[in-house]
Design an enzyme around this catalytic site. Structure first.
Site, PDB file in Angstrom:
ATOM      1  N   ARG A  96      49.811  53.746  16.795  1.00 57.93           N
ATOM      2  CA  ARG A  96      49.706  53.699  15.338  1.00 57.93           C
ATOM      3  C   ARG A  96      50.800  54.607  14.800  1.00 57.93           C
ATOM      4  NH1 ARG A  96      48.762  57.726  11.072  1.00 57.93           N
ATOM      5  NH2 ARG A  96      47.698  56.674   9.353  1.00 57.93           N
ATOM      6  N   ASP A 131      52.548  56.728  12.033  1.00 56.82           N
ATOM      7  CA  ASP A 131      52.182  57.439  10.822  1.00 56.82           C
ATOM      8  C   ASP A 131      53.240  57.272   9.735  1.00 56.82           C
ATOM      9  OD1 ASP A 131      50.571  59.579   9.414  1.00 56.82           O
ATOM     10  OD2 ASP A 131      52.509  60.594   9.547  1.00 56.82           O
ATOM     11  N   VAL A 156      55.167  55.214   7.864  1.00 57.09           N
ATOM     12  CA  VAL A 156      56.519  54.692   8.093  1.00 57.09           C
ATOM     13  C   VAL A 156      57.296  54.522   6.790  1.00 57.09           C
ATOM     14  CG1 VAL A 156      55.844  53.540  10.228  1.00 57.09           C
ATOM     15  CG2 VAL A 156      55.809  52.257   8.076  1.00 57.09           C
ATOM     16  N   GLU A 170      51.088  52.602   9.367  1.00 60.24           N
ATOM     17  CA  GLU A 170      50.617  53.123   8.085  1.00 60.24           C
ATOM     18  C   GLU A 170      51.811  53.048   7.142  1.00 60.24           C
ATOM     19  OE1 GLU A 170      48.681  57.076   6.003  1.00 60.24           O
ATOM     20  OE2 GLU A 170      50.146  57.315   7.606  1.00 60.24           O
ATOM     21  N   ASP A 223      44.881  50.762   3.141  1.00 65.30           N
ATOM     22  CA  ASP A 223      44.341  51.756   2.218  1.00 65.30           C
ATOM     23  C   ASP A 223      43.737  51.102   0.976  1.00 65.30           C
ATOM     24  OD1 ASP A 223      44.887  54.015   3.722  1.00 65.30           O
ATOM     25  OD2 ASP A 223      46.860  54.325   2.848  1.00 65.30           O
ATOM     26  N   GLY A 248      39.467  64.126   5.205  1.00 68.08           N
ATOM     27  CA  GLY A 248      40.054  65.452   5.320  1.00 68.08           C
ATOM     28  C   GLY A 248      40.927  65.863   4.160  1.00 68.08           C
TER      29      GLY A 248
END
Length: 575
Positions: free
Chosen positions: A249, A251, A253, A283, A302, A377
């Site tokens: 995956r 992160d 990009v 992502e 998302d 988070g």
């Protein structure tokens, strides 16, 4: 590979370093001495020597700067210290014939290895996850970072598994055990930036970065430099080949901003692993569908998360404002077409357009989720949905997630209804610790709940050890109900959806209430229909599917409508 140690056989190793513009580089072999490396063309230095597994080494730049190998396979202590040679032949694989599983089988479970006891702790949990119906483990980044605790996105040595989690062989044992249970393992990798502590590349390889283009983390990485592009392409191959991972995956990009590099990376991975099921996931907040028509399998969606969050919590601040208007219609678009923003102006981005049309993509091009490390988070207090939403409404949302043709992802703890927070944590010190703590608190000043300085002061300190400890997931009070629900839904998904998800096509979706949606797909020779109601009043099914439902979560009295806090699905043979 160009970067990192190369084992040549007969106990010999070649060490290489790209240090463009430097006059002299030497390798310091612990216990043996310091040896000047050969200066080659294009900024490369190398040195060949006899060495054994476990030998410690580091590089000396022009006699005055001592640095670890940026492509070290392991570190002796922290990211500032000695690198360690790791023999690629040291681990004896128990499942060497594993070739992976189809992407349509994927049910992803995202974990932070450090919070679960490192690689060995994650390994211990695999049988229970497999028993629930989880088919794919996704590890948050495991590359070495400063300190002993971090989300992983502050890594500075992308090839070296963090010593706080275990050894390289411990990671291999985790992957091996997963394969023995029929589970895939994906790894989150960060190719858009390096962390703020322990990155020595700017000191001796300035060409690694493009000073003319900036990202939220500083100068962008210069992927147009061939040694830089090779550093990351080889890193992807290293994880897939040496550790036999089933996919990666990538992160954020959108911060890479180099589609040529991304396409080249995917093409090389496909060429090197033609006989394996390798899955590459992006992502990309830009909602760019072009990569998904090429070498990449899917993107984290998302948009689905954000509109579901609005429907469940009624929160509309920050980026949720993009989904505040007509959220049920927006959810319908996501279920039918993938992205919600397909070129429309984004209120959260001053009306600038975001995304491009995605309705031509299959449902499996989208990874959907209700929670993940970012979305939990990056809340100031790290609250999970279990503390924000009534359980019956959240269970209906979970049913939609797991029983839609898109690829579902759970975040660790969701399977047991965990109510413990997942907080942002680091292990920085001195001025950097102060900057991270205060920067984190300033970030939330724009939120009404944290406009007051005293409220911001209550945001947990990322560097405090209790912040890390508080983030360990523990079962919630309804843990068994959550496990039973998820196990039931995943069994239904495995038996009824997964065999037909490849080739699935949307038959449309519509809002049937303020917080209710009905959607349908063609799965092989069958029509699959779902309806979800996250509101407080019943919504009429339009049209009402014929025949008994495959599953109902919530009120089972349908009678041509979907009751509040309920989900239902029907699978019917086409006439």
């Amino acid at each position: 590979m160009n970067h990192g140690p190369a084992w040549l056989g007969d106990g010999r190793v070649r060490l290489r370093l790209w240090a463009p513009g430097q006059e002299r580089v030497a390798v310091d072999l612990d216990g043996q001495g310091v040896f000047v490396m050969n200066r080659l063309a294009d900024g490369w230095f190398d040195y060949e020597t006899e060495a054994a597994d476990g030998q410690k080494y580091r590089f000396r730049i022009n006699n005055d700067l001592v640095v670890p190998d940026p492509a070290a396979r392991a570190q002796a202590d922290d990211v500032h210290g000695w690198s360690v040679l790791v023999s690629p032949e040291g681990y004896a694989w128990r499942n060497p014939e594993w070739l992976g599983r189809a992407w349509s089988d994927a049910v992803i479970y995202e974990v932070h290895p450090g919070l679960l006891g490192g690689f060995a702790g994650v390994t211990d949990r695999l049988p229970a996850l497999s028993g629930l119906g989880i088919t794919t483990l996704q590890l948050m980044p495991v590359n070495s970072f400063s300190g002993s605790r971090n989300w992983g996105y502050d890594g500075v040595l992308p090839y070296a598994p963090a010593g706080a989690y275990g050894s390289p062989d411990d990671l291999k044992a985790l992957v091996d055990a997963a394969h023995g249970l029929g589970m895939m393992v994906l790894l989150d990798v960060v190719y858009n930036h390096f962390g703020p502590d322990g990155n020595y590349l700017p000191a001796y390889a300035k060409s690694f970065f493009d000073e003319a283009r900036h990202t939220p983390w500083g100068p962008a990485i210069a992927f147009g430099e061939e040694p830089v592009a090779r550093f990351f392409i080889e890193n992807a191959l290293y994880w897939l080949e040496t550790f036999r991972l089933d996919g990666l995956r990538f992160d954020a990009v959108h911060a890479i901003a180099d589609n040529h590099f991304l396409d080249r990376l995917a093409a090389e991975v496909r060429a090197r692993c033609p006989d394996r099921h390798i899955h590459l996931v992006l992502e990309n907040e830009g909602n760019d569908p072009d990569r998904l028509s090429g070498g990449y399998d899917a993107q984290w969606n998302d948009d689905f998360h954000n509109v579901m969050h609005v429907l469940l919590t009624d929160e509309t601040s920050s980026y949720y404002q993009d989904f505040a208007d007509r959220p049920a219609e927006r959810l319908a678009r996501s279920l039918a077409e993938g992205f919600i923003y397909q070129g429309e102006g984004s209120p959260n981005h001053d009306g600038r357009p975001r995304g491009a049309p995605s309705r031509h993509l299959p449902p499996t091009a989208f990874v959907n989720f209700l929670q993940n490390h970012d979305q939990v988070g990056n809340r100031a207090l790290g609250q999970r949905l279990t503390t924000l939403v009534a359980p019956e409404r959240l269970m209906a949302a979970m049913a939609l997630l797991l029983m839609s043709p898109q690829i579902p992802m759970l975040f660790m703890g969701e399977e047991s209804g965990s109510e413990t927070p997942f907080l942002f944590f680091t292990d920085f010190h001195d001025d950097l610790a102060d900057a991270v703590r205060e920067g984190r608190r300033r970030e939330f000043a724009k939120f009404p709940a944290f406009a007051d300085p005293q409220a911001r002061a209550a945001i947990p300190d990322p560097n405090a050890a209790p912040t890390f400890e508080a983030s360990r997931p523990s079962p919630g009070p309804d843990a068994e109900s959550w496990r039973q629900l998820i196990a039931t839904l995943l069994r239904l998904r495995r038996d009824n959806l997964a065999p037909h998800i490849d080739g699935a096509s949307s038959l449309g979706a519509r809002a049937i209430g303020a917080k209710s949606v009905q959607a349908a797909w063609r799965l092989g020779s069958k029509t699959y229909t779902v309806a979800v109601n996250l509101g407080e009043v019943a919504a009429p099914l339009c049209p009402a599917p014929a025949g008994p439902p495959l599953v109902v979560v919530g009120d089972r009295q349908l009678n041509g409508q979907i009751p509040p806090a309920s989900f239902a699905a029907w699978l019917a043979q086409e006439p």
